[in-house]
Design an enzyme around this catalytic site. Structure first.
Site, PDB file in Angstrom:
ATOM      1  N   PRO A   2       0.941  -1.146  -0.094  1.00 31.26           N
ATOM      2  CA  PRO A   2      -0.353   0.003   0.413  1.00 31.26           C
ATOM      3  C   PRO A   2       1.351   1.183   0.039  1.00 31.26           C
ATOM      4  CG  PRO A   2      -0.918  -1.066   2.141  1.00 31.26           C
ATOM      5  CD  PRO A   2       1.353  -2.472   1.515  1.00 31.26           C
ATOM      6  N   LYS A  34      -3.448  -4.734   6.514  1.00 31.50           N
ATOM      7  CA  LYS A  34      -2.007  -5.119   5.903  1.00 31.50           C
ATOM      8  C   LYS A  34      -1.412  -4.180   6.840  1.00 31.50           C
ATOM      9  CE  LYS A  34      -3.960  -5.538   0.911  1.00 31.50           C
ATOM     10  NZ  LYS A  34      -2.801  -5.067   0.050  1.00 31.50           N
TER      11      LYS A  34
END
Length: 114
Positions: A2, A34
């Site tokens: 990300p 995540k």
């Protein structure tokens, strides 16, 4: 992988930017589920920006993540817009956010791709 890129014309000091980066990193990891160890935050003070013909405080963000759940982008938008207000005093109507979910083969890491 990300990645959140933040650009703003707000003349904030280094402490403010550091606090924003720290908060954004935690928030992105939490939102996307995540590990924070994969989250990258890029924050740029870009004084030459205008939105709607005005140079009042504004922010432009790009959030990229493999498998970004499109149905959750309204939630992500609210959260990220809140961070801009909390740390840079940018009002919600002066924040644009671009969401992207690249194909795994189009995102490189460690000399390869995902």
């Amino acid at each position: 992988m990300p990645t959140l890129k933040i650009q703003s014309n707000v003349p904030a000091n280094e402490e403010t930017w550091d606090a924003l980066i720290t908060a954004a990193s935690r928030q992105v990891a939490e939102m996307l589920g995540k590990p924070e160890g994969y989250v990258m935050i890029i924050a740029e003070s870009t004084p030459r920006m205008a939105f709607g013909g005005s140079r009042e405080p504004l922010a432009y963000l790009e959030l990229k993540s493999l498998g970004l759940p499109e149905e959750r982008t309204p939630e992500f938008s609210a959260t990220l817009t809140g961070l801009m207000g909390e740390h840079l005093d940018v009002p919600p109507e002066r924040v644009y956010i671009e969401f992207a979910s690249p194909a795994r083969h189009l995102f490189g890491f460690k000399g390869g791709t995902f």
